[in-house]
Design a protein around this motif. Structure first.
Motif, PDB file in Angstrom:
ATOM      1  N   HIS A 142       0.853  -1.196   0.000  1.00  0.00           N
ATOM      2  CA  HIS A 142       0.000   0.000   0.000  1.00  0.00           C
ATOM      3  C   HIS A 142       0.885   1.242   0.000  1.00  0.00           C
ATOM      4  O   HIS A 142       2.125   1.146   0.073  1.00  0.00           O
ATOM      5  CB  HIS A 142      -0.921  -0.007   1.233  1.00  0.00           C
ATOM      6  N   GLU A 143       0.264   2.421  -0.079  1.00  0.00           N
ATOM      7  CA  GLU A 143       1.012   3.672  -0.123  1.00  0.00           C
ATOM      8  C   GLU A 143       0.669   4.558   1.073  1.00  0.00           C
ATOM      9  O   GLU A 143       0.635   5.785   0.965  1.00  0.00           O
ATOM     10  CB  GLU A 143       0.742   4.402  -1.441  1.00  0.00           C
ATOM     11  N   GLN A 144       0.424   3.930   2.208  1.00  0.00           N
ATOM     12  CA  GLN A 144       0.118   4.670   3.440  1.00  0.00           C
ATOM     13  C   GLN A 144       1.293   4.675   4.398  1.00  0.00           C
ATOM     14  O   GLN A 144       1.154   5.082   5.549  1.00  0.00           O
ATOM     15  CB  GLN A 144      -1.123   4.052   4.109  1.00  0.00           C
ATOM     16  N   PHE A 145       2.456   4.231   3.929  1.00  0.00           N
ATOM     17  CA  PHE A 145       3.680   4.149   4.716  1.00  0.00           C
ATOM     18  C   PHE A 145       3.397   3.387   6.005  1.00  0.00           C
ATOM     19  O   PHE A 145       3.024   2.218   5.961  1.00  0.00           O
ATOM     20  CB  PHE A 145       4.256   5.543   4.966  1.00  0.00           C
ATOM     21  N   SER A 146       3.497   4.020   7.171  1.00  0.00           N
ATOM     22  CA  SER A 146       3.232   3.325   8.435  1.00  0.00           C
ATOM     23  C   SER A 146       1.895   3.726   9.048  1.00  0.00           C
ATOM     24  O   SER A 146       1.577   3.321  10.168  1.00  0.00           O
ATOM     25  CB  SER A 146       4.364   3.607   9.436  1.00  0.00           C
ATOM     26  N   ASP A 147       1.097   4.527   8.317  1.00  0.00           N
ATOM     27  CA  ASP A 147      -0.196   4.985   8.842  1.00  0.00           C
ATOM     28  C   ASP A 147      -1.272   3.949   8.501  1.00  0.00           C
ATOM     29  O   ASP A 147      -1.801   3.916   7.399  1.00  0.00           O
ATOM     30  CB  ASP A 147      -0.558   6.335   8.239  1.00  0.00           C
ATOM     31  N   MET A 148      -1.591   3.109   9.494  1.00  0.00           N
ATOM     32  CA  MET A 148      -2.569   2.041   9.281  1.00  0.00           C
ATOM     33  C   MET A 148      -3.798   2.250  10.159  1.00  0.00           C
ATOM     34  O   MET A 148      -4.478   1.291  10.541  1.00  0.00           O
ATOM     35  CB  MET A 148      -1.915   0.688   9.604  1.00  0.00           C
ATOM     36  N   ARG A 149      -4.119   3.488  10.460  1.00  0.00           N
ATOM     37  CA  ARG A 149      -5.226   3.761  11.380  1.00  0.00           C
ATOM     38  C   ARG A 149      -6.564   3.253  10.866  1.00  0.00           C
ATOM     39  O   ARG A 149      -7.435   2.855  11.649  1.00  0.00           O
ATOM     40  CB  ARG A 149      -5.314   5.268  11.642  1.00  0.00           C
ATOM     41  N   ASP A 150      -6.747   3.261   9.559  1.00  0.00           N
ATOM     42  CA  ASP A 150      -8.036   2.847   9.001  1.00  0.00           C
ATOM     43  C   ASP A 150      -8.067   1.375   8.607  1.00  0.00           C
ATOM     44  O   ASP A 150      -9.088   0.883   8.120  1.00  0.00           O
ATOM     45  CB  ASP A 150      -8.371   3.700   7.773  1.00  0.00           C
ATOM     46  N   PHE A 151      -6.935   0.691   8.806  1.00  0.00           N
ATOM     47  CA  PHE A 151      -6.877  -0.729   8.456  1.00  0.00           C
ATOM     48  C   PHE A 151      -6.935  -1.544   9.746  1.00  0.00           C
ATOM     49  O   PHE A 151      -5.945  -1.722  10.451  1.00  0.00           O
ATOM     50  CB  PHE A 151      -5.596  -1.034   7.685  1.00  0.00           C
ATOM     51  N   ASN A 152      -8.126  -2.015  10.071  1.00  0.00           N
ATOM     52  CA  ASN A 152      -8.345  -2.757  11.309  1.00  0.00           C
ATOM     53  C   ASN A 152      -8.778  -4.195  11.013  1.00  0.00           C
ATOM     54  O   ASN A 152      -9.555  -4.801  11.767  1.00  0.00           O
ATOM     55  CB  ASN A 152      -9.404  -2.055  12.162  1.00  0.00           C
ATOM     56  N   VAL A 153      -8.278  -4.718   9.930  1.00  0.00           N
ATOM     57  CA  VAL A 153      -8.616  -6.070   9.507  1.00  0.00           C
ATOM     58  C   VAL A 153      -7.869  -7.090  10.373  1.00  0.00           C
ATOM     59  O   VAL A 153      -6.683  -6.929  10.667  1.00  0.00           O
ATOM     60  CB  VAL A 153      -8.261  -6.268   8.026  1.00  0.00           C
ATOM     61  N   GLY A 176       4.514  -0.687   3.242  1.00  0.00           N
ATOM     62  CA  GLY A 176       3.923   0.615   2.997  1.00  0.00           C
ATOM     63  C   GLY A 176       4.924   1.562   2.369  1.00  0.00           C
ATOM     64  O   GLY A 176       6.065   1.665   2.827  1.00  0.00           O
ATOM     65  N   HIS A 177       4.516   2.267   1.328  1.00  0.00           N
ATOM     66  CA  HIS A 177       5.400   3.179   0.600  1.00  0.00           C
ATOM     67  C   HIS A 177       5.047   4.632   0.926  1.00  0.00           C
ATOM     68  O   HIS A 177       3.884   4.973   1.125  1.00  0.00           O
ATOM     69  CB  HIS A 177       5.276   2.956  -0.905  1.00  0.00           C
ATOM     70  N   ASN A 178       6.057   5.459   0.942  1.00  0.00           N
ATOM     71  CA  ASN A 178       5.876   6.900   1.044  1.00  0.00           C
ATOM     72  C   ASN A 178       6.017   7.471  -0.362  1.00  0.00           C
ATOM     73  O   ASN A 178       7.096   7.409  -0.957  1.00  0.00           O
ATOM     74  CB  ASN A 178       6.910   7.514   1.991  1.00  0.00           C
ATOM     75  N   GLY A 179       4.940   8.005  -0.896  1.00  0.00           N
ATOM     76  CA  GLY A 179       4.935   8.439  -2.288  1.00  0.00           C
ATOM     77  C   GLY A 179       5.844   9.608  -2.600  1.00  0.00           C
ATOM     78  O   GLY A 179       6.181   9.852  -3.753  1.00  0.00           O
ATOM     79  N   THR A 180       6.292  10.368  -1.585  1.00  0.00           N
ATOM     80  CA  THR A 180       7.086  11.575  -1.836  1.00  0.00           C
ATOM     81  C   THR A 180       8.582  11.302  -1.903  1.00  0.00           C
ATOM     82  O   THR A 180       9.275  11.879  -2.745  1.00  0.00           O
ATOM     83  CB  THR A 180       6.812  12.616  -0.744  1.00  0.00           C
ATOM     84  N   ASP A 181       9.090  10.446  -1.025  1.00  0.00           N
ATOM     85  CA  ASP A 181      10.547  10.250  -1.005  1.00  0.00           C
ATOM     86  C   ASP A 181      10.962   8.797  -1.200  1.00  0.00           C
ATOM     87  O   ASP A 181      12.149   8.474  -1.100  1.00  0.00           O
ATOM     88  CB  ASP A 181      11.141  10.774   0.308  1.00  0.00           C
ATOM     89  N   GLY A 182      10.011   7.911  -1.475  1.00  0.00           N
ATOM     90  CA  GLY A 182      10.355   6.531  -1.786  1.00  0.00           C
ATOM     91  C   GLY A 182      10.654   5.644  -0.596  1.00  0.00           C
ATOM     92  O   GLY A 182      11.043   4.483  -0.766  1.00  0.00           O
ATOM     93  N   ARG A 183      10.502   6.164   0.612  1.00  0.00           N
ATOM     94  CA  ARG A 183      10.770   5.335   1.790  1.00  0.00           C
ATOM     95  C   ARG A 183       9.764   4.198   1.898  1.00  0.00           C
ATOM     96  O   ARG A 183       8.637   4.291   1.424  1.00  0.00           O
ATOM     97  CB  ARG A 183      10.731   6.176   3.068  1.00  0.00           C
ATOM     98  N   LYS A 184      10.183   3.114   2.570  1.00  0.00           N
ATOM     99  CA  LYS A 184       9.330   1.952   2.777  1.00  0.00           C
ATOM    100  C   LYS A 184       9.245   1.626   4.262  1.00  0.00           C
ATOM    101  O   LYS A 184      10.180   1.880   5.021  1.00  0.00           O
ATOM    102  CB  LYS A 184       9.890   0.733   2.035  1.00  0.00           C
ATOM    103  N   HIS A 185       8.104   1.053   4.640  1.00  0.00           N
ATOM    104  CA  HIS A 185       7.950   0.521   5.998  1.00  0.00           C
ATOM    105  C   HIS A 185       7.501  -0.927   5.850  1.00  0.00           C
ATOM    106  O   HIS A 185       6.363  -1.206   5.470  1.00  0.00           O
ATOM    107  CB  HIS A 185       6.926   1.322   6.800  1.00  0.00           C
TER     108      HIS A 185
END
Length: 398
Positions: A142-153, A176-185
């Protein structure tokens, strides 16, 4: 059946279904469970219970194991799950037959959210003598990096119950990808949901401690994986010998090891393939999981909880770099050292922990049997053991 990990052994089948496939890109089906009694024979009605279903004239194939789980691969922009996605392995119903392993669920999306459930659990072995199937493989991109607040599966990927031995946990990988700088989590989770611990290679020895038989249990070659039921062997299947993960979670009585020689184009050294796993952000667990670090394998753990969270067995020829804290605290876990222990200065042993050093292990830069720490504390109910192998002695420099 094996897939995300090894299946469990059955009453009449001492060898296990092996793990295979990729942690990162799971696209394979789960495997069927091992055959049971009278495999290949045709029977009218249900030969187990000697009944014929009402209104049906059924012919059954005797001895079939549970079926392996299927494959789901999905690429979408928005992924919302409030229901249930399943690639579970099938339970075995024939005497002595094994459960099928879970399958693959591979999802790529920009945004992921929801309150549903994903499962690739292994199937249960038949209640008379069947081994459990392993969990499958799940990967979420996904492209939410480490922000998984809405993913409660709720994600479930544990092994199936077995009469003699239950199956291993599968793998759950999230990137999780950061769309601005390419970082991954990147997060790898192995959770066997407190299914029974696997058994030793010799079943009479009880629960599994080290992978191997006799003297082979210290060298970390994992040459007899066919007897290592219930162990999750990690397969990375990439072109790199170095794997970087921001988080690793091992819990629920899972046993985890790296499978030797499972990346593309690996070079061979001293008879074994080399692996370096770098955990940069957090190493966590519930103190019931086990990590095995074999020969020619390096585990670099940068950070962990205040108390080291996972039972760890370091084999001869392996290397463990402890968290970058000034002090390593152990409580309620085992740390067994037969290889090279690095980046450790102060050691604190507290209640219900057991640290064991041997004469074939060492501190980084020192000969076998030599260990060097700045401070060393053993509190009430903590245990420190020294073990010699052959004529080599152990020397502690504190």
């Amino acid at each position: 059946g094996g897939y995300g990990g090894n299946g469990g052994r059955g009453l009449v089948q001492p060898l296990v279904g092996q793990s295979y496939g990729s942690v990162y890109q799971p696209t394979l089906y789960g495997s069927n469970g091992g055959h049971g009694q009278n495999y290949g024979q045709l029977h009218f009605g249900d030969y187990v219970f000697s009944t014929v279903p009402r209104g049906a004239n059924l012919v059954y194939l005797a001895g079939e194991g549970g079926r392996g789980g299927g494959v789901l691969r999905m690429t979408t922009r928005h992924f919302t799950l409030d229901g249930f996605i399943s690639a579970r392995g099938g339970n075995a119903t024939r005497y002595f037959a094994g459960g099928g392993s879970g399958g693959s669920i591979y999802i790529q999306a920009v945004n992921i959210e929801g309150y549903g459930k994903i499962s690739a659990d292994g199937g249960a072995g038949q209640f008379i003598g069947g081994g459990g199937g392993s969990g499958g493989r799940i990967a979420l991109y996904h492209e939410q990096f480490s922000d998984m607040r809405d993913f409660n599966v709720t994600i479930s990927n544990h092994g199936g119950w077995g009469f003699i031995e239950s199956g291993a946990a599968g793998t759950v990988y999230s990137e999780g990808h950061n769309g601005t700088d390419g970082r991954k989590h990147r997060i790898l989770t192995v959770n066997n949901n407190f299914i029974d611990y696997p058994r030793a290679a010799n079943l009479a020895d009880g629960e599994l401690y080290t992978i191997g038989v006799g003297n082979m249990s210290q060298n970390g070659n994992y040459s007899d994986r066919l007897l290592a039921g219930g162990v999750t062997f990690l397969h990375f299947n990439t072109t790199s010998t170095v794997q970087t993960l921001e988080e690793v979670v091992i819990k629920g009585k899972a046993h985890v090891a790296i499978a030797n020689g499972n990346f593309i184009g690996a070079r061979e050294g001293a008879g074994l393939f080399e692996h370096y796993v770098n955990i940069t952000t957090m190493f966590s667990g519930d103190r019931t999981g086990y990590l095995h670090i074999g020969a020619n394998q390096t585990m670099d753990i940068r950070y962990s909880d205040i108390y080291f969270p996972i039972n760890t067995l370091l084999y001869q020829g392996g290397r463990l770099l402890m968290p970058m804290n000034e002090r390593t605290n152990l409580r309620g876990v085992i740390l067994d050292i037969n290889g090279t222990l690095d980046r450790i200065w102060e050691v604190g042993l507290e209640e219900f922990c057991n640290m064991r050093v041997t004469s074939i292990g060492n501190s980084q830069g020192l000969p076998p049997g030599f260990y060097n720490w700045v401070n060393f504390t053993v509190k009430a109910a903590g245990l420190f053991e020294i073990a010699t192998v052959g004529s080599q002695q152990v020397t502690l420099d504190i």
